[in-house]
Design a protein around this motif. Structure first.
Motif, mmCIF file in Angstrom:
data_model
loop_
_atom_site.group_PDB
_atom_site.id
_atom_site.type_symbol
_atom_site.label_atom_id
_atom_site.label_comp_id
_atom_site.label_asym_id
_atom_site.label_seq_id
_atom_site.Cartn_x
_atom_site.Cartn_y
_atom_site.Cartn_z
ATOM 1 N N ILE A 49 25.367 -0.486 42.567
ATOM 2 C CA ILE A 49 25.975 0.836 42.699
ATOM 3 C C ILE A 49 25.619 1.737 41.526
ATOM 4 O O ILE A 49 25.311 2.931 41.697
ATOM 5 C CB ILE A 49 27.504 0.712 42.862
ATOM 6 N N VAL A 50 25.640 1.196 40.314
ATOM 7 C CA VAL A 50 25.267 1.992 39.141
ATOM 8 C C VAL A 50 23.818 2.464 39.251
ATOM 9 O O VAL A 50 23.499 3.627 38.953
ATOM 10 C CB VAL A 50 25.476 1.180 37.848
ATOM 11 N N SER A 51 22.926 1.591 39.701
ATOM 12 C CA SER A 51 21.518 1.967 39.867
ATOM 13 C C SER A 51 21.361 3.084 40.883
ATOM 14 O O SER A 51 20.585 4.020 40.692
ATOM 15 C CB SER A 51 20.702 0.747 40.310
ATOM 16 N N ARG A 52 22.138 2.992 41.956
ATOM 17 C CA ARG A 52 22.067 4.022 43.006
ATOM 18 C C ARG A 52 22.612 5.355 42.509
ATOM 19 O O ARG A 52 22.050 6.413 42.822
ATOM 20 C CB ARG A 52 22.837 3.549 44.234
ATOM 21 N N MET A 53 23.667 5.317 41.720
ATOM 22 C CA MET A 53 24.231 6.560 41.179
ATOM 23 C C MET A 53 23.283 7.203 40.178
ATOM 24 O O MET A 53 23.238 8.440 40.065
ATOM 25 C CB MET A 53 25.597 6.295 40.544
#
Length: 303
Positions: A106-110
């Protein structure tokens, strides 16, 4: 390794817990075993009377935990976030779990969508014994779905920006059934959400869950209260105004379902009539049909 960790955005997960000792260790372990390296875990015991305090004191992994007098899930999460230091915040119900790569993904996607204020993944449904039931593919984000359809898009595993939370404020502790929907309606005024198309969390269904239990008349009226408060917001973006009637109709539909599911059939009919008055097409909508079927099934079980 330390330098690498400090360059990663810090993520805080708050787990509010009340008498969920049976599942709590699973939830805690799912956060502590994340592949992401910079995670802060805060557990807030909302006055549990079961073995929860003992489990927290004796858990071998390092995390912060606090205890407060019973004040509800929203109050517990608000307290936890106030103790936090993460750049990104999230919460996990004490009977749910994160998959090991959830936060990293999720952090990578954000990071690829810096304008997004919140990200939410798909998730799995599990039973009380942790057996897989099915996978829920979350809808792609759109303001139309969230507001006009009054559809709560984020599920377990969602993360959001601390800076936006500072603008929006806490969860409303006066709401017990849909404080998340109220929070997301306030959040969407500050930027878009994004869906992460991968199942990254487990949502547990069991007899003690409040999701499928009857609710009081006051709690069943919450959808209407939430949408009225939303449209009374000062400075609400003008593009949202075109959906007011439809949003109100869908809030009345949900309220009608909650009343009907709880056995208040006359009030349920009145709420659904209000929905039809605001948006006649709602009479033939899939949502209306599914709500009526749900009420009928619940009434049949009670007989």
């Amino acid at each position: 390794m330390e330098d690498k960790i400090t360059t990663l955005p810090k993520v805080t997960i708050v787990i509010p817990t009340y008498n969920t000792a049976r599942y709590l260790l699973d939830a805690i372990d799912s956060v502590k075993k994340q592949t992401y390296q910079n995670v802060e875990l805060i557990v807030v015991d909302d006055g549990s009377t079961d073995d929860t305090p003992n489990l927290l004191m004796n858990h071998p992994m390092q995390f912060s935990h606090f205890r407060q007098e019973n004040a509800g899930q929203s109050a517990a999460m608000n307290f936890g976030w106030k103790q936090s230091s993460g750049d990104l915040l999230g919460y996990l119900s004490a009977d749910d779990r994160l998959h090991p790569n959830a936060i990293e993904t999720i952090v990578s996607r954000m990071a690829l969508s810096p304008e997004a204020v919140l990200a939410y993944p798909d998730f799995c449904v599990i039973d009380e014994d942790s057996n897989y039931v099915r996978t829920i593919t979350a809808p792609e984000y759109s303001e139309n779905l969230l507001i006009a359809n009054f559809q709560c898009l984020p599920g377990p595993g969602a993360l959001f920006k601390r800076a936006t939370w500072a603008l929006v404020g806490d969860w409303n502790t006066g709401l017990r059934n849909i404080p998340d929907m109220d929070f997301f309606l306030r959040f969407c005024q500050h930027g878009p959400f994004i869906r992460v198309p991968e199942a990254l969390a487990d949502f547990r269904i069991h007899s003690g869950s409040t999701t499928y239990n009857p609710s009081s008349a006051q709690r069943s009226d919450e959808p209407v209260t939430v949408i009225k408060d939303f449209y009374n917001t000062n400075g609400l973006p003008k593009r949202f105004l075109r959906w007011k009637k439809r949003a109100m109709a869908n809030a009345y539909l949900l309220s009608g379902f909650m009343h009907g599911f709880s056995g208040r059939y006359l009030i349920s009919l009145k709420q659904m009539f209000r929905a039809a008055t605001l948006s006649p097409s709602s009479i033939f909508s899939r949502k209306m049909i599914s709500y009526v079927i749900g009420i009928y099934k619940s009434a049949s079980v009670k007989k």
